[in-house]
Design a protein around this motif. Structure first.
Motif, short mmCIF file in Angstrom:
data_model
loop_
_atom_site.label_atom_id
_atom_site.label_comp_id
_atom_site.label_asym_id
_atom_site.label_seq_id
_atom_site.Cartn_x
_atom_site.Cartn_y
_atom_site.Cartn_z
N GLU A 178 1.31 7.19 -6.60
CA GLU A 178 0.21 8.05 -6.62
C GLU A 178 0.67 9.52 -6.29
O GLU A 178 -0.08 10.46 -6.73
CB GLU A 178 -1.14 7.55 -5.69
CG GLU A 178 -1.90 6.61 -6.38
CD GLU A 178 -2.68 6.51 -7.61
OE1 GLU A 178 -3.15 7.68 -7.53
OE2 GLU A 178 -2.50 5.57 -8.27
N TRP B 85 2.13 1.83 -3.57
CA TRP B 85 1.00 2.46 -4.48
C TRP B 85 0.95 3.94 -4.12
O TRP B 85 0.62 4.38 -4.85
CB TRP B 85 -0.23 1.69 -4.03
CG TRP B 85 -1.34 2.14 -4.59
CD1 TRP B 85 -1.82 2.07 -6.15
CD2 TRP B 85 -2.70 2.76 -3.72
NE1 TRP B 85 -2.96 2.54 -6.17
CE2 TRP B 85 -3.57 2.98 -5.18
CE3 TRP B 85 -3.05 3.15 -2.77
CZ2 TRP B 85 -4.72 3.88 -4.91
CZ3 TRP B 85 -4.13 3.54 -2.48
CH2 TRP B 85 -4.94 4.14 -3.53
N GLN B 86 1.07 4.21 -2.64
CA GLN B 86 1.06 5.68 -2.19
C GLN B 86 1.82 6.63 -3.00
O GLN B 86 1.72 7.71 -3.44
CB GLN B 86 0.66 5.76 -0.87
CG GLN B 86 -0.43 5.42 -0.07
CD GLN B 86 -1.70 6.15 -0.58
OE1 GLN B 86 -1.58 7.27 -0.54
NE2 GLN B 86 -2.66 5.56 -1.00
N ALA C 69 0.88 -1.23 -0.14
CA ALA C 69 0.05 -0.01 -0.03
C ALA C 69 0.92 1.31 0.06
O ALA C 69 0.58 2.50 -0.62
CB ALA C 69 -0.93 0.00 1.10
#
Length: 171
Positions: free
Chosen positions: A24, A20-21, A17
């Protein structure tokens, strides 16, 4: 609280996660998630129940420490090898007040599994030497005392070792 494998899976998911952050563009969230995964990785290597039991023992609260250790149902599955060593070491410390035969088994098992700190190894061997001395096994007690003295690099147990050697002369 959690099984050792669940801790690793949670850490892996949180790191995924975080990646993924980062992709982004939310760097702050990614850093916070990396730090959160660090908690689970730390708890993989240092079991929270054993840490809480050590805190209770530091306050001389043996029933409280036993309560925390009893929450670990199956130490072979829930703990890594070094943690199992500390689990049995703590049990040996608590039982040594009442049942020295059982304490001897726990200390030997802890030494077999391994303890990472030299002063913990020295304390376990010192306790085993005391148990051997009470059972009139002078040669074993002498060997264990010498090993404990070698492991005690800071001299924290010099008084106990000297006292045990004095008592051993009476045997």
């Amino acid at each position: 609280m959690f099984n050792k494998n669940i801790k690793l899976v949670l850490a892996g998911l949180i790191i995924a996660a975080a990646v993924w952050q980062f992709i982004e563009g939310k760097i702050g969230n990614g850093i916070a998630l990396i730090l959160l995964s660090g908690i689970f990785i730390f708890l993989y290597f240092k079991n929270e129940m054993i840490l809480l039991a050590f805190l209770r023992l530091r306050k001389q609260d043996f029933p409280g420490a036993k309560k925390w250790l009893d929450k670990i149902k199956d130490p072979e599955k829930a703990l890594i090898q070094k943690q199992q060593g500390y689990y049995w070491y703590l049990h040996g410390l608590m039982v040594s007040q009442t049942n020295i035969t059982q304490a001897e088994k726990f200390f030997k098992r802890a030494l077999k599994l391994g303890l990472s700190m030299d002063h913990d190894l020295a304390m376990a061997k010192l306790n085993l030497a005391g148990i051997a001395m009470t059972k009139r096994r002078k040669r074993e007690a002498t060997t264990l005392l010498n090993e404990a003295k070698k492991l005690d690099k800071h001299g924290m147990m010099n008084d106990q070792i000297k006292m045990m050697k004095e008592q051993m002369k009476k045997i």
